[in-house]
Each structure stands twice: as C-alpha cells, then as structure tokens.
Design an enzyme around this catalytic site. Structure first.
Site, PDB file in Angstrom:
ATOM      1  N   LYS A  78       0.835  -1.201   0.000  1.00 23.74           N
ATOM      2  CA  LYS A  78       0.000   0.000   0.000  1.00 23.74           C
ATOM      3  C   LYS A  78       0.869   1.250   0.000  1.00 23.74           C
ATOM      4  O   LYS A  78       1.967   1.270   0.550  1.00 23.74           O
ATOM      5  CB  LYS A  78      -0.930   0.010   1.223  1.00 23.74           C
ATOM      6  CG  LYS A  78      -1.946  -1.131   1.198  1.00 23.74           C
ATOM      7  CD  LYS A  78      -2.965  -0.915   0.078  1.00 23.74           C
ATOM      8  CE  LYS A  78      -3.878  -2.112  -0.103  1.00 23.74           C
ATOM      9  NZ  LYS A  78      -3.249  -3.247  -0.765  1.00 23.74           N
ATOM     10  N   ASP A  79       0.334   2.325  -0.611  1.00 22.28           N
ATOM     11  CA  ASP A  79       1.061   3.579  -0.750  1.00 22.28           C
ATOM     12  C   ASP A  79       1.466   4.161   0.601  1.00 22.28           C
ATOM     13  O   ASP A  79       0.765   4.002   1.599  1.00 22.28           O
ATOM     14  CB  ASP A  79       0.208   4.607  -1.489  1.00 22.28           C
ATOM     15  CG  ASP A  79       0.023   4.249  -2.950  1.00 22.28           C
ATOM     16  OD1 ASP A  79      -0.699   3.288  -3.229  1.00 22.28           O
ATOM     17  OD2 ASP A  79       0.604   4.932  -3.798  1.00 22.28           O
ATOM     18  N   LYS A  80       2.565   4.896   0.594  1.00 21.59           N
ATOM     19  CA  LYS A  80       3.014   5.595   1.797  1.00 21.59           C
ATOM     20  C   LYS A  80       2.172   6.831   2.058  1.00 21.59           C
ATOM     21  O   LYS A  80       1.683   7.037   3.168  1.00 21.59           O
ATOM     22  CB  LYS A  80       4.493   5.980   1.647  1.00 21.59           C
ATOM     23  CG  LYS A  80       5.048   6.752   2.843  1.00 21.59           C
ATOM     24  CD  LYS A  80       6.524   7.066   2.645  1.00 21.59           C
ATOM     25  CE  LYS A  80       7.086   7.803   3.851  1.00 21.59           C
ATOM     26  NZ  LYS A  80       8.536   8.083   3.692  1.00 21.59           N
TER      27      LYS A  80
END
Length: 338
Positions: A78-80
């Site tokens: 998942k994106d930061k």
C-alpha cells in the site's frame, strides 16, 4: 530514458486538480472474498497505517513482537502517502501473543485480530476500495463527463508509476541485473526489479495500442482474457461482432503480455505490434527468460466499479473499486491533470 508519461485514451483532461495534500485524500481498503477461518497457524491482523509504507509497518511490527520479518506476510503493498487499511499475517502456530489486539506505534495501529489456516500472499486479494479527494477542481463538468465515460468504457490498465520506483529507479536496477549481470541476493528486491521490467514492457505495448486506438478492440491474433479471471483464449478473426459485444458488456478484454518464457499464443496483427515493441528490448527479454520468468497476460481494459462522487465547491470526493493489481492513479489521470 524511462518516460512514464503514457498516452491517455480520452485525451488530456481539461480540468486540473490538487491531489494528495494530505494522506486522508487517498484512502485505500483491501477487499477479500470469503472470510478468515478464525483458527489455524497464522495470526491475521487488520492494520490502519498513515504516512508509512507496508514494509515500514512490517519492520515496526516485527520489532514490537520480537519476530523475524520473514514470518510476516501481506496480500498487497500500500502507498506511503495515504490512509490505508490492510491485512498482515504472522506465522505463529499454537502461539498467543499477549496484547497484540491493541498494539500500535507511530503511524499505524491494529484494528482487528483473528486467525487463519493460510498465510496471506499476493493474489489473496479480490480488490481494493478507494476514496479519493480532489481539491481545487477547475472544470467540474469535464470531470463528470469523463467519470461517466469510464464507467462504461474503462481505462487503459497501465501499471502506475509507483511500480517503477522513484525516478524509474527500479528499472535502472532491472537493467543492471538483466543486461549487466549484476547479482542481487535479496529475493524480494530482485523480484521487485523483475516485476518493474515486465510492467515496463507491458506498458510499452499497451501505450502503442492506445496510440493506435486499438487497446480496447480485438485484433487478429489477440489473446483475450475473461474479466476477473486468468482464463484466456486467442481471437482468430479480424473483426468479431460477438467479441466486440462481449467487450462492451465487460465480459472480456484484449490482453497484453508480461514477458517471460513464451508459449507463443499471440498471432497475426497483435503479434506484429508486440514484436515491434520488443525489438529494442531483446537483452531484457533474454534476461527475464534466463531467470525463469514465465509469460503471463494482463487485461488491456481496467474497469472501475461502484463509482460514486460528491462535489462541494471545487472539491470532489470520488470512490470506486478496482481489482487487485490495478492502480487508482491510472484512473485519475484520465479524469484530471494533477
């Protein structure tokens, strides 16, 4: 060398918008088919994170529970720069980790805890639900028109730029391994670089199809994939009305290859396009085959389902569901410039 500005299917949007002013502007929740068993060798945790990568959360969790990182698995990265929920599993047969249900650290916390008889792994997800806030939208009518357009026609199923690392760094590493023979011991990193290389070549083929307005049409010799499935067949007709109808009904999609050892499925016009793209990348193709990668197929068309939006004085909240492995940013780039 590695330009990630892929051609759009519907032209450059008229509207501009601001995206990701804060992590809450990009929210992602994992979706699974079925339920966890409630028993088994694996502790399964639902985690909320903000401003951290999945790898950073795993390292933090491993330190807190005093477990090696290799015992912790995930279904998707998942994106930061986002507010996300995702599931992690810990291999802990017969073990109770006291207080794990309420565990938290800066940037993440545990929301749910159960057990399952299998560890999580890529491919376990059915999809992701996205809630995205676009601010300072300059042309709401153009945005709405484009939303209605992609509801029915979909968008090119590019891999998003995050697949390739900052400034295409993963592609540079892939080049070093595949062409220059550099050795990388870390299996995770090596796999990530190979994935980036295959994704890059897939995007090149798809971008050629977008330029020629054939990305969503069945060419002679095309591999056709059932939507939501890995099942494929080859189109042996130059123009098949029945196949066009099935594409319009979101039942099937033309597909492009993720390169590796080929089974020589694709034929005709579709093969010609692939060969023309591959001509400049023979060293990469040879390297992928030598490293044991098998050819796979990915649909050209990405459908965003359950699309909803709310508009309030230049701010648009947009939500939709994408299948696992798809990128929300490739939907957004067809809607607004950001």
């Amino acid at each position: 060398m590695y330009s990630l500005n892929w051609p759009r299917a519907y032209g450059i949007p008229n509207s501009t918008a601001t995206f990701k002013l804060c992590p809450e502007d990009f929210q992602v929740n994992e979706l699974f088919e079925g339920q966890f068993s409630g028993e088994g060798e694996h502790i399964v945790l639902k985690i909320e994170k903000k401003g951290l990568t999945t790898e950073q959360v795993i390292k933090s969790l491993a330190r807190l529970i005093n477990k090696p990182i290799k015992l912790i698995s995930y279904a998707g990265l998942k994106d930061k720069q986002a507010l996300t929920t995702q599931w992690l599993s810990i291999h802990a047969p017969g073990e109770v980790i006291e207080g794990i249900e309420t565990l938290e650290a800066p940037g993440w916390k545990i929301l749910e805890c159960t057990r399952h008889n299998k560890k999580l792994r890529p491919g376990f997800l059915s999809g992701n639900h996205f809630t995205i806030t676009l601010r300072n939208v300059s042309d709401e009518s153009d945005l709405i028109h484009r939303i209605e357009q992609i509801k029915f026609k979909g968008v090119p199923n590019y891999f998003g730029e995050q697949r390739f690392g900052r400034d295409g760094g993963n592609l540079i590493k892939a080049e070093e391994i595949l062409v220059q023979g550099r050795k990388v011991k870390d299996r995770f990193l090596k796999g990530m670089y190979f994935s980036a290389a295959r994704s890059w070549l897939y995007n090149l083929i798809l971008s050629r199809r977008v330029k020629e307005s054939s990305w969503n049409l069945p060419l002679l010799g095309d591999v056709i994939q059932l939507v939501g499935s890995n099942s494929i067949f080859v189109n042996d007709k130059s123009l098949d009305e029945q196949l066009l109808q099935r594409i319009g009904e979101k039942d099937v999609s033309p597909a492009s290859p993720l390169p590796g050892r080929s089974k020589n499925l694709v034929k005709g016009t579709a093969l010609q396009i692939i060969n023309e793209v591959y001509a400049e990348w023979s060293a990469w193709l040879d390297g992928l085959e030598k490293n044991g990668l098998e050819e796979a197929w990915r649909a050209n068309i990405l459908y965003a389902e359950q699309i909803e939006y709310r508009i309030n004085q230049g701010t648009v909240e947009l939500s939709f569901v994408l299948p696992a492995g798809a990128y929300a940013t490739v939907v957004l780039r067809e809607l607004v410039q950001y």
